[in-house]
Scaffold this active site. Sequence first.
Site, PDB file in Angstrom:
ATOM      1  CB  SER A 169      61.584  32.644 -13.656  1.00 16.60           C
ATOM      2  OG  SER A 169      62.363  31.470 -13.732  1.00 16.60           O
ATOM      3  CG  HIS A 222      60.218  35.782 -11.589  1.00 17.17           C
ATOM      4  ND1 HIS A 222      60.869  36.528 -12.550  1.00 17.17           N
ATOM      5  CD2 HIS A 222      61.133  34.887 -11.125  1.00 17.17           C
ATOM      6  CE1 HIS A 222      62.117  36.093 -12.678  1.00 17.17           C
ATOM      7  NE2 HIS A 222      62.293  35.097 -11.826  1.00 17.17           N
ATOM      8  CE  LYS A 280      64.631  37.476 -10.550  1.00 15.32           C
ATOM      9  NZ  LYS A 280      65.936  37.629 -11.185  1.00 15.32           N
TER      10      LYS A 280
HETATM   11  N1  PMP Z   1      64.702  33.116  -7.257  1.00 10.49           N
HETATM   12  C1  PMP Z   1      64.191  33.136  -8.508  1.00 10.49           C
HETATM   13  C2  PMP Z   1      62.876  32.481  -8.752  1.00 10.49           C
HETATM   14  C3  PMP Z   1      64.898  33.760  -9.537  1.00 10.49           C
HETATM   15  O1  PMP Z   1      64.400  33.772 -10.781  1.00 10.49           O
HETATM   16  C4  PMP Z   1      66.146  34.370  -9.255  1.00 10.49           C
HETATM   17  C5  PMP Z   1      66.963  35.089 -10.323  1.00 10.49           C
HETATM   18  N2  PMP Z   1      66.851  34.652 -11.602  1.00 10.49           N
HETATM   19  C6  PMP Z   1      66.633  34.312  -7.941  1.00 10.49           C
HETATM   20  C7  PMP Z   1      65.886  33.676  -6.965  1.00 10.49           C
HETATM   21  C8  PMP Z   1      67.971  34.905  -7.586  1.00 10.49           C
HETATM   22  O2  PMP Z   1      67.864  36.282  -7.467  1.00 10.49           O
HETATM   23  P1  PMP Z   1      69.130  37.252  -7.667  1.00 10.49           P
HETATM   24  O3  PMP Z   1      69.364  37.387  -9.128  1.00 10.49           O
HETATM   25  O4  PMP Z   1      68.710  38.517  -6.993  1.00 10.49           O
HETATM   26  O5  PMP Z   1      70.296  36.600  -6.971  1.00 10.49           O
END
Ligand code: PMP
Length: 368
Positions: free
Chosen positions: A155, A183, A214
Site C-alpha cells: 500500500s 489494494h 477501498k
Molecule cells: N490490509 C491492508 C493491506 C490494508 O492496507 C488495510 C487498510 N489500510 C487493511 C488490511 C485493513 O482494512 P480495513 O481498513 O478494511 O480494516
Amino acid sequence: MPERNSAYVELDGERLLMMSGYSYLGLGGDERVVAAAKAALDLYGTGAHGVRALAGSLPLHEELEAEVAKFAGRDAALVFGSGYAANVGTVGALCGPGDTVLIDKYDHASIVDGCQLSGATVTRFRHNDADHLDRRLQASDPAGLRLVIVDSVYSMDGDIAPLPALREVCDAHGALLMVDEAHALGVIGATGRGIEDHFGGSVKVDVKLGTLSKAIPSMGGWVAGSPELIQHLKYSARPFLFSAALGPAQSAAALEALRILEREPERVAHTQRESARLREILSAAGMRTGQSETAVIPLIAGSDESAYDYATACRKAGVVGLPVVSPAVPNTLARLRIAITARHSTEDIDVAAEAFLTAARQCRLIGS
Ligand code: PMP
C-alpha cells in the site's frame, strides 16, 4: 456541498484535485451503490444487532458471501466487520503455538497483529525476496503448520508480490500461501480480480483475503477459500465470533459495488492505463516513484520534513497528495502516497502531473 461524484474535494473552502484516495474504481458516491445501501436501511434499519453466530446474520450477508466467493473464484467466503478483523481472525484461527507464520517485512499491521493473537512463531523475510523466504522456511520447524503471508499490492509502494516465485518456494517446503488483496481487488489483473488474475490465472494461493473499504466503497473484510477453510473460520476466528456483524447498509453497498465491478471492467482498464501514464510522465521528469507497478504511486521526497513541504507545495498547486512519514516508511524515504482512481479523467491526470512537477521543482526534488 461535497462533490460526491467527482475527483475534486473541498478543503477549507478550496477546490482541490484529490490524488490520495482509496476509491480505486471511482465508485465512492456512485448512485447505484448509494441506492442499494438506502434500500437495505429501509428494510433492515441501521444495525445487524448481534454477532453472526447469534442474532446478527441477515440474508444479505449470505448473498454478499456468495458474490465474494464467485468473484474470487472459490467455493466459499466469509465476511468480517473490517479488513483488519479478517486478517487478525484468519491468522489467529489458522495458526497456534508450534506453527510458524512467515511474513514479508512490509506486510500490513493487521497481519502482524493476527500473528500475535495466534501465538505462533513469527519470522519476517526481506521484502518481495523469494530466495530469502526459501532460507527462512529451510530454518523453520517442519513439524508445525507453516503459513506464508504477503500483501498482493503493497500500500505504500504500489509494487506487486512475486506470486509465481513465492508459490514455488511454498510448494517446495509444504507451506500454505495467503495473500491480502486489500489494494489488489479492482486494481490489478485484467478484470480486477487481483494477483492470480495479474499473473495469468494459473498460479493459485491457498487463502485469499481482502477488504471492502477501498475499491469497494463500503466497510468489511472477506476471506475466500475451500468450504472446509470457511467452516473452520466460522467457528474459530475470534473477531467473527465475538464482534457484531457487518451492518445492512454496508453489506448492500459492498454487494452492489462488486456486481458493478463485474459488469464494468473498463473501470479497471482506465485506472491501469492512467496510472501507467502518470508514472511515466513523473519518472521521465526525474521524480522517484520506487518500484510502483499499480495505481499506488509513491512520490519519494526524502526526509519527513521534505515530504511535508512537498505536500504543502502540491496543495498550493491545486492537488492533494498526502504525506507518509516515519515510522510508516524509513525516514529517508518519506513520500506522498498517490493513488489513481477510475474517477480521474485523462485531463485530471494531466492537471495532476503538471501540479506535482511544478511543486517538485519548487521543493528542488527535480531540476527546473
Ligand atoms: N490490509 C491492508 C493491506 C490494508 O492496507 C488495510 C487498510 N489500510 C487493511 C488490511 C485493513 O482494512 P480495513 O481498513 O478494511 O480494516
